[in-house]
Scaffold this motif. Structure first.
Motif, PDB file in Angstrom:
ATOM      1  N   UNK A  69       0.927  -1.160   0.034  1.00 15.08           N
ATOM      2  CA  UNK A  69      -0.105   0.071   0.012  1.00 15.08           C
ATOM      3  C   UNK A  69       0.982   1.232   0.006  1.00 15.08           C
ATOM      4  N   UNK A  70       1.780   1.136   0.762  1.00 17.88           N
ATOM      5  CA  UNK A  70       2.710   2.431   0.778  1.00 17.88           C
ATOM      6  C   UNK A  70       3.487   2.678  -0.535  1.00 17.88           C
ATOM      7  N   UNK A  71       3.842   1.453  -1.100  1.00 23.83           N
ATOM      8  CA  UNK A  71       4.425   1.506  -2.353  1.00 23.83           C
ATOM      9  C   UNK A  71       3.543   2.195  -3.604  1.00 23.83           C
ATOM     10  N   UNK A  72       1.994   1.740  -3.242  1.00 26.85           N
ATOM     11  CA  UNK A  72       1.205   2.346  -4.257  1.00 26.85           C
ATOM     12  C   UNK A  72       0.998   3.729  -4.117  1.00 26.85           C
ATOM     13  N   UNK A  73       1.147   4.221  -2.736  1.00 30.21           N
ATOM     14  CA  UNK A  73       1.057   5.674  -2.483  1.00 30.21           C
ATOM     15  C   UNK A  73       2.143   6.461  -3.325  1.00 30.21           C
ATOM     16  N   UNK A  74       3.352   6.056  -3.049  1.00 26.81           N
ATOM     17  CA  UNK A  74       4.758   6.463  -3.590  1.00 26.81           C
ATOM     18  C   UNK A  74       4.655   6.589  -4.935  1.00 26.81           C
ATOM     19  N   UNK A  75       4.116   5.437  -5.620  1.00 26.11           N
ATOM     20  CA  UNK A  75       4.017   5.441  -7.014  1.00 26.11           C
ATOM     21  C   UNK A  75       2.738   6.670  -7.723  1.00 26.11           C
ATOM     22  N   UNK A  76       1.888   6.560  -6.857  1.00 27.99           N
ATOM     23  CA  UNK A  76       0.764   7.445  -7.549  1.00 27.99           C
ATOM     24  C   UNK A  76       1.056   8.725  -7.139  1.00 27.99           C
ATOM     25  N   UNK A  77       1.973   9.367  -6.212  1.00 25.13           N
ATOM     26  CA  UNK A  77       2.677  10.650  -6.090  1.00 25.13           C
ATOM     27  C   UNK A  77       3.527  10.755  -7.332  1.00 25.13           C
ATOM     28  N   UNK A  81       3.686  13.849 -10.718  1.00 24.64           N
ATOM     29  CA  UNK A  81       4.719  14.373 -10.636  1.00 24.64           C
ATOM     30  C   UNK A  81       5.589  14.717  -9.508  1.00 24.64           C
ATOM     31  N   UNK A  82       5.302  14.061  -8.489  1.00 25.78           N
ATOM     32  CA  UNK A  82       5.889  14.443  -7.341  1.00 25.78           C
ATOM     33  C   UNK A  82       6.990  13.364  -6.728  1.00 25.78           C
ATOM     34  N   UNK A  83       8.071  13.987  -6.137  1.00 24.73           N
ATOM     35  CA  UNK A  83       9.001  12.978  -5.736  1.00 24.73           C
ATOM     36  C   UNK A  83       9.185  13.722  -4.310  1.00 24.73           C
ATOM     37  N   UNK A  84       8.891  12.650  -3.304  1.00 22.76           N
ATOM     38  CA  UNK A  84       8.763  13.356  -2.018  1.00 22.76           C
ATOM     39  C   UNK A  84      10.042  13.185  -1.555  1.00 22.76           C
ATOM     40  N   UNK A  85      10.699  14.210  -0.887  1.00 24.62           N
ATOM     41  CA  UNK A  85      12.130  14.118  -0.351  1.00 24.62           C
ATOM     42  C   UNK A  85      11.993  13.064   1.024  1.00 24.62           C
ATOM     43  N   UNK A  86      11.160  13.056   1.847  1.00 22.67           N
ATOM     44  CA  UNK A  86      11.330  11.997   2.801  1.00 22.67           C
ATOM     45  C   UNK A  86       9.968  11.196   2.997  1.00 22.67           C
ATOM     46  N   UNK A 126       0.501  17.859   0.125  1.00 22.60           N
ATOM     47  CA  UNK A 126      -0.927  17.973   0.069  1.00 22.60           C
ATOM     48  C   UNK A 126      -1.573  16.680  -0.809  1.00 22.60           C
ATOM     49  N   UNK A 127      -0.825  16.500  -1.717  1.00 21.93           N
ATOM     50  CA  UNK A 127      -1.177  15.327  -2.779  1.00 21.93           C
ATOM     51  C   UNK A 127      -1.085  14.149  -1.998  1.00 21.93           C
ATOM     52  N   UNK A 128      -0.108  13.940  -1.155  1.00 27.65           N
ATOM     53  CA  UNK A 128      -0.158  12.649  -0.427  1.00 27.65           C
ATOM     54  C   UNK A 128      -1.250  12.589   0.654  1.00 27.65           C
TER      55      UNK A 128
END
Length: 184
Positions: A69-77, A81-86, A126-128
């Motif tokens: 699930x966490x990886x799904x959220x990361x891929x959706x971000x 067009x978002x690459x989360x710093x942490x 916010x997208x997260x």
């Protein structure tokens, strides 16, 4: 050896403690040097934004499912067009928090997935916050909902200890009566 205070530079490497009795200790041996030409300052500065969200994940493979699930959220971000710093993922209840003290129970049936993000871009955070709840209906089976609704976006204030030369900080003493301060 050099603990800086406004009045003195203290050397505590030679301090001796002696127990004198119940709730009594003698402290001896601290040495001091003249105060430095700097003030020790603890500063806070704006360091982006953060948010943290949770989902209850259940089933025999709950940890694997939670990480998916966490990886799904990361891929959706990333797709948005978002690459989360942490991007920090925890499976609370699995024993991963203190692995040297706990092992994952063999019959583990549920974990609380907690994802915390930190990024300088408020829009990314916010997208997260909008990506967690949709997993309940569009993610793998075994998600029991989110704990507290859409997570809030909060500013992050980081800590920076530093030294400031005393000549840059003007000294001023102002004495007033309490009534004068209230009317100021």
């Amino acid at each position: 050896a050099h603990y800086i205070t406004p009045d003195v530079d203290v050397d505590m490497t030679v301090v001796e403690l002696e127990e004198l009795g119940s709730d009594r200790v003698a402290v001896r041996g601290a040495r001091g040097n003249a105060a430095t030409d700097s003030y020790k300052v603890s500063l806070a500065y704006r360091d982006g934004y953060m948010s943290s969200g949770q989902l209850l994940v259940y089933g025999r493979d709950c940890v694997t499912k939670a990480r998916a699930c966490a990886e799904m959220i990361r891929k959706r971000l990333e797709s948005a067009g978002f690459s989360i710093a942490r991007f920090h993922v925890e499976c609370l209840g699995s024993g991963e928090g203190v692995p040297s003290l706990h092992t994952m129970p063999i019959d583990l049936r549920e974990v609380m997935l907690r994802i915390t993000v930190h990024d300088p871009n408020r829009a990314a955070v916010e997208r997260f916050t909008r990506e967690i709840a949709p997993l309940i209906t569009s993610g793998p089976p075994g998600l029991a909902g989110y704990a507290s609704g859409r997570p809030a976006v909060r500013p992050v204030f980081a800590y920076w200890p530093t030294l400031v030369p005393k000549e840059l900080v003007p000294t001023m003493v102002e004495v007033r009566r309490a009534q004068e301060w209230m009317n100021a």
